[in-house]
Scaffold this active site. Structure first.
Site, mmCIF file in Angstrom:
data_model
loop_
_atom_site.group_PDB
_atom_site.id
_atom_site.type_symbol
_atom_site.label_atom_id
_atom_site.label_comp_id
_atom_site.label_asym_id
_atom_site.label_seq_id
_atom_site.Cartn_x
_atom_site.Cartn_y
_atom_site.Cartn_z
ATOM 1 N N SER A 23 0.823 -1.214 0.000
ATOM 2 C CA SER A 23 0.000 0.000 0.000
ATOM 3 C C SER A 23 0.858 1.265 0.000
ATOM 4 O O SER A 23 1.891 1.344 0.663
ATOM 5 C CB SER A 23 -0.893 0.010 1.238
ATOM 6 O OG SER A 23 -1.514 1.271 1.347
ATOM 7 N N THR A 70 -9.145 -0.896 3.253
ATOM 8 C CA THR A 70 -8.982 -1.349 1.878
ATOM 9 C C THR A 70 -9.474 -2.789 1.750
ATOM 10 O O THR A 70 -9.965 -3.370 2.730
ATOM 11 C CB THR A 70 -7.518 -1.152 1.405
ATOM 12 O OG1 THR A 70 -7.454 -1.430 0.004
ATOM 13 C CG2 THR A 70 -6.535 -2.039 2.139
ATOM 14 N N LYS A 74 -14.044 -3.519 3.038
ATOM 15 C CA LYS A 74 -14.836 -2.281 2.895
ATOM 16 C C LYS A 74 -16.302 -2.483 3.308
ATOM 17 O O LYS A 74 -16.955 -1.545 3.745
ATOM 18 C CB LYS A 74 -14.752 -1.750 1.456
ATOM 19 C CG LYS A 74 -13.372 -1.221 1.113
ATOM 20 C CD LYS A 74 -13.361 -0.592 -0.265
ATOM 21 C CE LYS A 74 -11.978 -0.111 -0.633
ATOM 22 N NZ LYS A 74 -11.950 0.655 -1.878
ATOM 23 N N ASN A 95 -14.454 3.286 3.053
ATOM 24 C CA ASN A 95 -12.981 3.258 2.977
ATOM 25 C C ASN A 95 -12.308 4.256 3.912
ATOM 26 O O ASN A 95 -11.078 4.357 3.933
ATOM 27 C CB ASN A 95 -12.460 3.378 1.538
ATOM 28 C CG ASN A 95 -12.807 4.690 0.885
ATOM 29 O OD1 ASN A 95 -13.438 5.547 1.496
ATOM 30 N ND2 ASN A 95 -12.405 4.861 -0.353
ATOM 31 N N GLY A 134 -15.966 0.100 -18.948
ATOM 32 C CA GLY A 134 -16.071 -0.904 -17.889
ATOM 33 C C GLY A 134 -17.474 -0.960 -17.320
ATOM 34 O O GLY A 134 -18.262 -0.015 -17.487
ATOM 35 N N GLY A 136 -17.803 -2.814 -14.060
ATOM 36 C CA GLY A 136 -17.592 -3.442 -12.753
ATOM 37 C C GLY A 136 -17.895 -2.453 -11.634
ATOM 38 O O GLY A 136 -18.605 -1.454 -11.838
ATOM 39 N N GLY A 247 -4.031 6.674 -12.782
ATOM 40 C CA GLY A 247 -4.884 6.628 -11.593
ATOM 41 C C GLY A 247 -4.208 6.990 -10.285
ATOM 42 O O GLY A 247 -4.848 6.958 -9.221
#
Ligand code: NAP
Length: 288
Positions: A23, A70, A74, A95, A134, A136, A247
């Protein structure tokens, strides 16, 4: 490693998840603590699924100021919290946890991180044509967030077309906002990749085929992936002359929004500007 002057009042902040070894949160948050001159420290806790309830009790007992949450916890933390903000309720996922004298409130800043990134970069969404790639979890949350941004056209494209159609139908039912599932042949103002196509170790995959009518030199292409720093989608879009962003900025700005919740105060715009360029400042490879 820098020396920190801990005191009896040092506030403990942290992250829970499994795994957490890679992380970026401890690095980003401790840098933020230093910039803000706060007496706090941020640590990562790798916990087992059966320890989630015990961890929430420990947050109260040890007066941990706040936690990021994370994968895969969540949703799992939710039964142990006292209240939620609207976004956490809507996505049924938390989160960020804020601890105010033992009262634990859950937040979700996933999409706020993307929207903040666009704001900080001076990329308006209002009145723009936006295409989300996407269907998802991230695409769903993005479409929900974008439906409140007064965009003029919101379209979705997914490898499995039925999933995009299902998502759009559900979105229209739940949020009353029309989502186009057959993106017209025009260059969009903004294209956002919310698929995992192109992510390490599948660097040779791309969510759309080039040449594409959807991207030209005026398009802003945002890829939610940050490993690799430049996906095939970003590379091909940049060759056309589009502005491209990975991102990392989204992830980093989520950390800043979390910090505002932990500390109950607003961070200066200057800090947002600095951190939005985190990847280019630090050299992405050195921090992944
Ligand atoms: P998900 O629910 O598993 O959805 C995955 C999506 O990717 C589906 O739409 C899937 O299409 C598509 N996909 C996978 N492989 C593909 C390929 N080879 N070609 C075309 N489409 C492909 O995942 P998610 O939770 O939404 O996350 C999606 C991405 O967002 C991940 O890459 C993750 O790293 C990124 N993310 C980034 C941040 C950040 O802070 N930067 C935060 C959250 C997520 P099908 O329906 O056809 O299978």
């Amino acid at each position: 490693m820098k020396q920190h002057n801990f005191s009896p009042a040092t506030r403990l902040l942290g992250l829970i998840g499994h795994p957490v070894a890679h992380s970026l949160s401890p690095k980003i948050q401790n840098e933020l603590i230093e910039i803000c001159g706060d007496d706090a420290v941020y640590l990562a806790f790798d916990i087992k699924a059966e320890e989630v309830g015990g961890m929430m009790q420990a947050v109260r007992t040890m007066n941990i100021g706040g936690l990021n949450v994370t994968a895969p916890y969540k949703e799992a933390v939710m039964p142990y919290l006292d209240s939620f903000d609207d976004t956490a309720k809507r996505y049924h996922a938390v989160n960020v946890i804020q601890n105010t004298n033992g009262h634990l409130k859950g937040y979700n800043v996933d999409i706020a991180g993307v929207l903040k990134f666009f704001e900080v970069k001076g990329i308006p969404l209002r009145g723009k044509n936006v295409l989300v790639l996407g269907a998802g979890g991230l695409a769903r949350a993005l479409l929900n967030g974008l439906s409140a941004e007064n965009v003029s056209l919101l379209a979705v494209y997914n490898r499995t077309a039925e999933k995009a159609a299902e998502l759009a139908a559900q979105a229209e039912r739940e949020w009353g906002f029309p989502i186009c599932t057959q993106p017209p042949e025009l260059a969009f103002d903004v294209v956002i990749n919310a698929t995992s196509a192109g992510m390490h170790p599948h660097e040779d995959t791309c969510p759309i085929a080039f040449p594409t009518p959807w991207i030209d030199e005026h398009t802003v292409v945002f890829d939610s992936i940050y490993n690799p720093a430049e996906t095939l989608l970003l590379k091909q879009s940049a060759q056309i002359g589009a502005a491209t962003y990975n991102g990392l900025g989204m992830l980093v700005l989520q950390a800043l929004l979390s910090y505002e919740i932990f500390t109950n105060r607003k961070l200066e715009n200057q800090i947002y500007q600095k951190f939005a360029d985190y990847g280019s400042l630090q050299g992405v490879e050195s921090i992944l």
